[in-house]
Design a protein around this motif. Structure first.
Motif, mmCIF file in Angstrom:
data_model
loop_
_atom_site.group_PDB
_atom_site.id
_atom_site.type_symbol
_atom_site.label_atom_id
_atom_site.label_comp_id
_atom_site.label_asym_id
_atom_site.label_seq_id
_atom_site.Cartn_x
_atom_site.Cartn_y
_atom_site.Cartn_z
ATOM 1 N N PRO A 132 0.812 -1.231 0.000
ATOM 2 C CA PRO A 132 0.000 0.000 0.000
ATOM 3 C C PRO A 132 0.833 1.263 0.000
ATOM 4 C CG PRO A 132 -0.865 -1.589 1.575
ATOM 5 C CD PRO A 132 0.455 -2.128 1.112
ATOM 6 N N ALA A 133 2.052 1.194 0.535
ATOM 7 C CA ALA A 133 2.878 2.397 0.631
ATOM 8 C C ALA A 133 3.549 2.761 -0.685
ATOM 9 C CB ALA A 133 3.932 2.211 1.718
ATOM 10 N N SER A 134 3.810 1.778 -1.547
ATOM 11 C CA SER A 134 4.576 2.067 -2.772
ATOM 12 C C SER A 134 3.880 1.678 -4.061
ATOM 13 C CB SER A 134 5.936 1.348 -2.708
ATOM 14 O OG SER A 134 5.742 -0.060 -2.602
ATOM 15 N N ASP A 135 2.911 0.770 -3.987
ATOM 16 C CA ASP A 135 2.285 0.261 -5.209
ATOM 17 C C ASP A 135 0.943 0.906 -5.524
ATOM 18 O OD1 ASP A 135 4.387 -1.480 -5.617
ATOM 19 O OD2 ASP A 135 3.491 -3.044 -4.385
ATOM 20 N N LEU A 136 0.504 1.855 -4.707
ATOM 21 C CA LEU A 136 -0.716 2.606 -4.995
ATOM 22 C C LEU A 136 -0.404 4.084 -4.863
ATOM 23 C CD1 LEU A 136 -3.865 2.547 -5.500
ATOM 24 C CD2 LEU A 136 -4.070 2.923 -3.034
ATOM 25 N N ARG A 137 -0.697 4.848 -5.905
ATOM 26 C CA ARG A 137 -0.454 6.283 -5.895
ATOM 27 C C ARG A 137 -1.784 7.010 -6.061
ATOM 28 N NH1 ARG A 137 4.751 6.355 -9.911
ATOM 29 N NH2 ARG A 137 3.077 5.925 -11.387
ATOM 30 N N ILE A 138 -2.152 7.752 -5.030
ATOM 31 C CA ILE A 138 -3.378 8.544 -5.053
ATOM 32 C C ILE A 138 -2.981 10.008 -5.151
ATOM 33 C CG2 ILE A 138 -5.495 9.166 -3.829
ATOM 34 C CD1 ILE A 138 -5.331 6.503 -2.372
ATOM 35 N N ARG A 139 -3.502 10.697 -6.163
ATOM 36 C CA ARG A 139 -3.210 12.120 -6.348
ATOM 37 C C ARG A 139 -4.502 12.923 -6.270
ATOM 38 N NH1 ARG A 139 0.279 9.852 -10.304
ATOM 39 N NH2 ARG A 139 2.488 10.345 -9.951
ATOM 40 N N LEU A 140 -4.434 14.016 -5.519
ATOM 41 C CA LEU A 140 -5.518 14.996 -5.475
ATOM 42 C C LEU A 140 -5.093 16.203 -6.297
ATOM 43 C CD1 LEU A 140 -6.944 15.171 -1.836
ATOM 44 C CD2 LEU A 140 -8.260 14.988 -3.940
ATOM 45 N N VAL A 141 -5.829 16.505 -7.347
ATOM 46 C CA VAL A 141 -5.505 17.627 -8.221
ATOM 47 C C VAL A 141 -6.540 18.725 -7.994
ATOM 48 C CG1 VAL A 141 -5.150 18.375 -10.595
ATOM 49 C CG2 VAL A 141 -4.502 16.051 -9.918
#
Length: 428
Positions: free
Chosen positions: A201-210
């Motif tokens: 979860p720390a490195s293989d999922l990237r969540i971005r808020l734009v």
């Protein structure tokens, strides 16, 4: 006997139908009819929890037919197609099953007074590719679609020999975007714990808020915005402010500065407008397609038609600004119209006065931030477990308005027991 028709069963529409059914429908003083295209109601501020898999909508929804039977109003399932104002008829389309077969034919419902409570839908602001490639959270079906794509993306990524990160881009740093990002961070960890996927979860999922503006949660105090941003960053969420989205592709989001954000799933939560049906009613609208209303919530074109909630534009006569699209506005307007429509007024109708009690935003299972209106009118900032408890009480208040205290308490206890015997997120 007059007929009052309420078009739309959202937070405001269903509460208004329930109150009018109790005061007018049961005693036989009026016929109350609620029209909605769905057979069940779900409180829209909780849609982000359905998208993240935290809540099962089947458990939390309210069946309109059951509510109608218990509170003295009638329910008609179908999508509103238009209004014949000369004949005072609401045109409702056919209700069709999932396979397309017709369950109920199209019909016209006569009314003496009509209340429009359609709510709001996502506003893409004409952004190229957004409507085609971005998901939304307008309805339960939208939230379920996002949840299923999210789980499928995690499972596909973990089945590959060489992991590639799953990229989630959420456009819009308002309450919906922030709450969904925080819940997704929790969900991906729970799915890993139950071995639904083998991603880190720390490195293989990237969540971005734009976010186009300079900070998240622009409706809140800047101190709370900064606190929320720090909390999201600790969860591993990347925050991109000052980024106006110029184009959305199937696999990426591009901003006006030329930055490209890879995306397996894009969710648009950057603004709302009234639904398209409002443009077919022949009423005066603003630039967001909202119906313009008087201080008494009557439409400016027809005294027999009222509008409340997100589909209406009520300008405060004191502040000179339109009230915001919030659940508490719909609740207060439902209370106002329940009283107004229950009585005969020989003089001028009373005017709606909105009181802002503050805002609360969830930051996951154990945190929240918010600002409340103090007794002296000063803003009181809250956070941590206090804000989290107050946030949960908002939904209980909505349930109590529909069912009363005893049933609300019983449902709260049942939901609490359910959390102790089931996984914290839906696993498939």
């Amino acid at each position: 006997m007059q007929t009052i028709v309420i078009a739309g069963g959202g937070a405001g529409g269903l509460e208004l139908a329930t109150r009018l059914g109790n005061t007018l429908g049961r005693p036989g003083r009026a016929r109350i009819i609620l029209v909605d295209r769905s057979p069940a109601h779900f409180w829209k501020p909780l849609l982000h929890t359905v998208a993240s898999g935290k809540l099962d909508p089947q458990v939390y929804q309210v069946d309109y037919s059951a509510q109608a039977a218990e509170h003295g109003f009638h329910f008609v399932c179908g999508e509103v197609e238009g209004v014949d104002r000369a004949r005072r008829m609401l045109r409702v389309g056919a209700w069709r099953a999932a396979d397309g077969s017709e369950m109920q034919p199209a019909r016209a419902i006569p009314y003496d007074r009509l209340v429009l409570a359609f709510g709001a839908v996502t506003n893409f602001f004409g952004t190229s590719g957004a409507a085609e490639h971005a998901l939304t959270l307008d309805h339960v079906q939208d939230a379920e679609r996002f949840r299923q794509r999210f789980i499928a993306s995690c499972m596909r990524a973990s089945s590959r020999h060489a992991y590639t990160p799953v990229d989630i881009v959420i456009v819009g740093g308002g309450a919906t975007g922030v709450e969904l990002a925080a819940e997704l961070s929790h969900t991906v960890r729970e799915l890993a714990r139950y071995k639904v996927h083998s991603l880190d979860p720390a490195s293989d999922l990237r969540i971005r808020l734009v976010e186009r503006g300079e900070r998240l949660l622009p409706q809140l105090n800047p101190r709370l915005s900064r606190r929320a941003a720090r909390h999201l960053r600790r969860l591993g969420i990347e925050i991109c402010t000052g980024a106006a989205v110029a184009r959305v592709d199937a696999d990426a989001v591009h901003d006006s500065a030329g930055n490209c954000y890879p995306s397996d799933i894009t969710l648009w939560a950057a603004g709302v407008e009234a639904p398209e049906v409002c443009t077919r009613l022949g009423l005066t609208l603003n630039r967001l397609k909202q119906v313009m209303v008087t201080p008494s919530l009557q439409t400016v074109d027809d005294v027999r038609i009222f509008a409340l909630g997100d589909c209406s534009s009520h300008v405060c006569p004191v502040k000179g600004a339109a009230v915001p699209p919030r659940a508490q506005v719909a609740h207060q307007q439902a209370l106002f119209l329940a009283d107004l429509l229950s009585r005969e007024w020989k003089d001028a109708l009373p005017q709606f006065r909105y009181r802002d009690y503050g805002s609360l935003v969830s930051l996951g299972p154990s945190a929240a931030v918010g600002a409340l209106a103090g007794a002296s009118g000063r803003e009181v900032l809250v956070g941590g477990w206090t804000a989290r408890l107050l946030y949960r009480l908002m939904y209980q208040k909505h349930v109590m308005a529909l069912h009363g205290f005893a049933r609300m308490a019983a449902q709260t206890l049942a939901h609490w027991i359910r959390t102790k015997v089931t996984p914290p997120v839906r696993l498939h």
